[in-house]
Design a protein around this motif. Structure first.
Motif, PDB file in Angstrom:
ATOM      1  N   ALA A   1     -16.201  -2.821  17.004  1.00 41.16           N
ATOM      2  CA  ALA A   1     -15.819  -1.488  16.519  1.00 41.16           C
ATOM      3  C   ALA A   1     -14.369  -1.182  16.902  1.00 41.16           C
ATOM      4  O   ALA A   1     -13.610  -0.615  16.107  1.00 41.16           O
ATOM      5  N   ILE A   2     -13.989  -1.591  18.128  1.00 38.79           N
ATOM      6  CA  ILE A   2     -12.601  -1.361  18.554  1.00 38.79           C
ATOM      7  C   ILE A   2     -11.636  -2.163  17.673  1.00 38.79           C
ATOM      8  O   ILE A   2     -10.608  -1.654  17.220  1.00 38.79           O
TER       9      ILE A   2
ATOM     10  N   CYS B   1     -11.298  -0.502  14.442  1.00 40.39           N
ATOM     11  CA  CYS B   1     -10.439   0.688  14.589  1.00 40.39           C
ATOM     12  C   CYS B   1      -8.963   0.289  14.634  1.00 40.39           C
ATOM     13  O   CYS B   1      -8.113   0.963  14.050  1.00 40.39           O
ATOM     14  N   LEU B   2      -8.680  -0.809  15.358  1.00 42.00           N
ATOM     15  CA  LEU B   2      -7.279  -1.273  15.423  1.00 42.00           C
ATOM     16  C   LEU B   2      -6.771  -1.622  14.018  1.00 42.00           C
ATOM     17  O   LEU B   2      -5.635  -1.301  13.666  1.00 42.00           O
TER      18      LEU B   2
ATOM     19  N   LEU C   1      -7.890  -0.371  11.206  1.00 38.11           N
ATOM     20  CA  LEU C   1      -7.727   0.892  10.472  1.00 38.11           C
ATOM     21  C   LEU C   1      -6.441   1.597  10.913  1.00 38.11           C
ATOM     22  O   LEU C   1      -5.720   2.180  10.096  1.00 38.11           O
ATOM     23  N   MET C   2      -6.162   1.532  12.219  1.00 43.43           N
ATOM     24  CA  MET C   2      -4.935   2.168  12.745  1.00 43.43           C
ATOM     25  C   MET C   2      -3.692   1.514  12.128  1.00 43.43           C
ATOM     26  O   MET C   2      -2.765   2.201  11.701  1.00 43.43           O
TER      27      MET C   2
ATOM     28  N   THR D   1      -2.842   2.590   8.649  1.00 43.19           N
ATOM     29  CA  THR D   1      -2.260   3.925   8.411  1.00 43.19           C
ATOM     30  C   THR D   1      -0.742   3.945   8.610  1.00 43.19           C
ATOM     31  O   THR D   1      -0.109   4.965   8.348  1.00 43.19           O
TER      32      THR D   1
ATOM     33  N   GLY E   1      -9.201  -0.190   5.213  1.00 47.49           N
ATOM     34  CA  GLY E   1      -8.709   1.112   5.675  1.00 47.49           C
ATOM     35  C   GLY E   1      -8.106   2.004   4.594  1.00 47.49           C
ATOM     36  O   GLY E   1      -8.534   3.160   4.428  1.00 47.49           O
TER      37      GLY E   1
ATOM     38  N   LEU F   1     -10.780   3.338   2.274  1.00 43.41           N
ATOM     39  CA  LEU F   1     -11.656   4.303   2.946  1.00 43.41           C
ATOM     40  C   LEU F   1     -10.971   5.659   3.051  1.00 43.41           C
ATOM     41  O   LEU F   1     -11.562   6.692   2.728  1.00 43.41           O
ATOM     42  N   GLU F   2      -9.710   5.650   3.488  1.00 40.57           N
ATOM     43  CA  GLU F   2      -8.982   6.910   3.650  1.00 40.57           C
ATOM     44  C   GLU F   2      -8.831   7.632   2.298  1.00 40.57           C
ATOM     45  O   GLU F   2      -9.093   8.828   2.201  1.00 40.57           O
TER      46      GLU F   2
END
Lengths: 177, 509
Positions: free
Chosen positions: B170-171, B174-175, B177-178, B181, B453, B456-457
């Motif tokens: 999950a981390i 998230c990385l 996805l980060m 952005t 990402g 999704l956004e």
């Protein structure tokens, strides 16, 4: 502060044995927190009933900070438990490795690649690639027979040049601009 | 012309010597990379990704398809000869192949692996050709909220598929996805996390992320495990010479395995392939377990039973066809290889989605033809022609191999923009991925987070804007409700039900 909590803090900050994982997870948690702060600085997630560019980063930032924080805390606790078991092994290891405080091969490769990237445009493809490929080869197989390895590095550089420049028409930088 | 006819017509492209060269070369590179323990076909694709800039996109996609197919069967070479799977997908092949090797039947084990790979590969690819247009039609029913729920479903499944490692996965997601952005916002022209740098304001390119994550981190990991690799090399030296005629399995042996085993395993592989994050290793494992469960002689497994090899290898090659379904119809890659194939499409300005099968059928049909060609012709042919030499190929000098990989990775990342910024980005991503791998994070979830990402956004924001911020829209719309229920089912079976079973096991034990 109790002895166990000060030990935990020391581990969290990256001191002592077995703290590499805690340190790495700590860095990740800090990165996630920094990202969240960056998201907050972009403004509110909702403006005039519409979602703003900060909405998604804030969502991910909160999630990442919580997850990384939990992971960091678990690794700090894990390192504490591991430390007691490894205390005696550590003493032996410190004695043994006193003379071996050199750059690890991985770190050397990272620095070599950084150097290669920095001089790539300036020195041109041929010279910088030749030195870099030879360096990588020596890292993998040692310093012996370096002359034959240099010949192979030259061949790899030449093949790379033919592949990129001649076959795929990529303009590679040269020493002469 | 319907899609099936276009695929059949695309076989004609293979008569073009240039295209045939790239397909065969791709297959050989994929086989060699997947045969060498530690290297993968994913790495081969990551290294060749920059070259797709200069290649015709049809040829590039056909070469990608053949690398993919080769990557699923090449790992069986070292799995059988030295009990070390060259690729994770050949994990179960080692269980049966190595005992066969020990009793002098190694080439036969490789022959079985090759034959089963051919069956599975063709089965998966043909099923893909037949079903993908139907799935593409169905996918047109998925609207904005449904797309957001679908991407979320894919991400959640990818994360929970990493059993025992869910938080780290999950981390990593998230990385990813980060990182996604960074750059200009998709809906409002605002730069995010660019720190005033023009290069970052344009966003992080997919190529340095792929090359850094798979090639540079692999170099660093291999260097850290250099001693282990030297031991593998020593083991390879002890492998006896292999004769060509020993490769071909007898008809009676194939009959003993049974058509049902091949077809059932291929179906399992195909279905597993359609799930995000599952991949060839899970497909092979499930088919193997099913073969043991339904066998009349379950005790013979683990001691060199060719049926185990057949089940695992037909399943992992069928995964190729399955994994391309969500990638082509929804733009959701199921594994690292399909993620890179998606990268090839995106780099060439092609957006996967429901309309892709119609609007870009001219590109997709040849890729699927190459997939079938690789499975049907190249798998058995390379095994027969090159089989006796494989062990020699696998013993290639590591310093030469990694010197070449380092050059290809770093120079390759320069190709996209002719700027050293991409090279620096590749290095940064490589170092990040190296430390993530070192601490047990699955980097593939980082890549998939990075790829999924932006979608999704975009869909999340659109859906919430259309509903004036009302979150209940996700359960009132049938398409998103479907994926939410599906997510719940997957979470139950993959993440909740298993611990209950373990607890029971512990209690009983």
């Amino acid at each position: 502060m109790s002895r166990s909590s000060s030990s935990l803090l020391a581990r969290a900050l990256g001191f002592g044995s077995g703290s590499g994982a805690a340190r790495f997870h700590g860095v990740l948690a800090l990165l996630a927190l920094g990202y969240l702060v960056g998201g907050l600085a972009m403004g509110p997630p909702l403006e005039a009933g519409k979602l703003t560019p900060s909405f998604f980063p804030l969502l991910i930032g909160v999630l990442a900070t919580v997850l990384c924080g939990l992971q960091w805390w678990s690794s700090v606790r894990g390192a504490e438990a591991q430390n007691q078991a490894e205390a005696s092994v550590d003493a032996d290891r410190q004695e043994g490795s006193a003379s071996g405080r050199r750059l690890s091969p991985e770190l050397t490769l990272m620095l070599a690649t950084l150097g290669y990237v920095l001089v790539f445009q300036w020195l041109g493809y041929v010279l910088s690639t030749l030195v870099y490929v030879l360096g990588v080869m020596l890292l993998f197989s040692g310093l012996d027979k370096w002359l034959s390895k240099a010949a192979i590095a030259l061949a790899i550089t030449a093949v790379g040049f033919v592949l990129f420049n001649q076959i795929f028409n990529v303009r590679l930088p040269t020493l002469w601009g | 012309m319907d899609f099936l006819t276009q695929v059949v017509a695309s076989f004609g492209l293979l008569l073009n010597p240039t295209i045939l060269f790239y397909v065969v070369a791709g297959f050989l590179i994929g086989t060699i990379f997947s045969a060498i323990p530690g290297l993968t076909a994913t790495l081969a694709l990551a290294l060749l990704l920059p070259l797709t800039y200069s290649l015709d996109v049809t040829t590039a996609l056909m070469a990608c398809a053949s690398i993919y197919m080769a990557g699923m069967c090449g790992g069986s070479i070292t799995a059988t000869t030295i009990n070390i799977p060259g690729a994770p997908s050949s994990m179960m092949t080692a269980v049966e192949g190595y005992p066969m090797q020990q009793r002098g039947e190694g080439p036969l084990a490789l022959g079985h692996a090759s034959f089963a790979s051919m069956i599975g590969g063709v089965f998966g690819a043909v099923l893909l050709v037949l079903l993908a247009p139907l799935i593409a039609d169905l996918s047109l029913l998925v609207q904005t909220t449904g797309k957001a729920a679908l991407i979320l479903f894919a991400l959640i499944v990818i994360v929970i598929a990493q059993r025992g490692n869910v938080r780290r996965a999950a981390i990593a997601a998230c990385l990813g996805l980060m990182l996604a952005t960074v750059g200009l916002d998709a809906m409002v022209p605002v730069a995010r996390f660019s720190f005033g740098m023009g290069d970052l304001a344009a966003g992080i390119d997919l190529m340095p992320v792929i090359i850094g994550t798979f090639a540079i981190s692999e170099l660093l990991t291999q260097l850290a495990e250099n001693d282990k690799a030297k031991r593998i090399r020593e083991q390879l030296k002890g492998v006896a010479k292999i004769r060509r005629r020993d490769f071909i399995p007898s008809r009676s042996a194939i009959r003993r395995i049974g058509a049902a085993c091949y077809l059932k395993s291929s179906t399992i592989g195909y279905l597993v392939g359609t799930l995000p994050g599952a991949g060839g290793s899970m497909g092979g494992f499930l088919a193997y377990v099913e073969a043991v469960r339904t066998s009349r002689e379950p005790d013979s497994f683990g001691k060199g039973n060719p049926q185990g090899i057949a089940a695992a290898e037909s399943a992992n090659n069928a995964v190729c066809g399955g994994a391309l379904v969500p990638m082509l119809t929804f733009g959701i890659p199921g594994d690292p290889i399909t993620a890179i194939v998606l990268g090839v499409l995106v780099i060439n300005g092609i957006q996967p989605g429901p309309q892709l099968m119609e609007s870009q059928a001219g590109l997709i049909a040849p890729m699927l033809a190459a997939l079938i060609f690789s499975a049907l012709i190249l798998v058995p042919l390379t095994m027969y022609l090159l089989g006796p030499y494989f062990i020699r190929i696998v013993r290639i000098r590591r310093d030469v191999l990694f010197g070449s990989i380092a050059m290809l990775a770093v120079v390759g990342s320069y190709v996209a923009t002719y700027s050293t910024f991409q090279m620096m980005m590749t290095l940064v991503m490589g170092i990040l991925a190296f430390y993530l791998r070192k601490h047990g994070y699955p980097v593939v979830t980082l890549l998939l987070g990075f790829i999924l990402g932006p979608g999704l956004e975009e869909y999340l924001r659109r859906a919430l804007t259309l509903s004036n911020g009302d979150l209940t829209v996700f359960v009132t719309q049938p398409d998103s409700l479907f994926f939410i229920v599906l997510t719940g089912i997957f979470v139950y079976f993959l993440a909740i039900r298993k611990p209950v079973q373990l607890k029971g096991g512990e209690n009983s034990g």
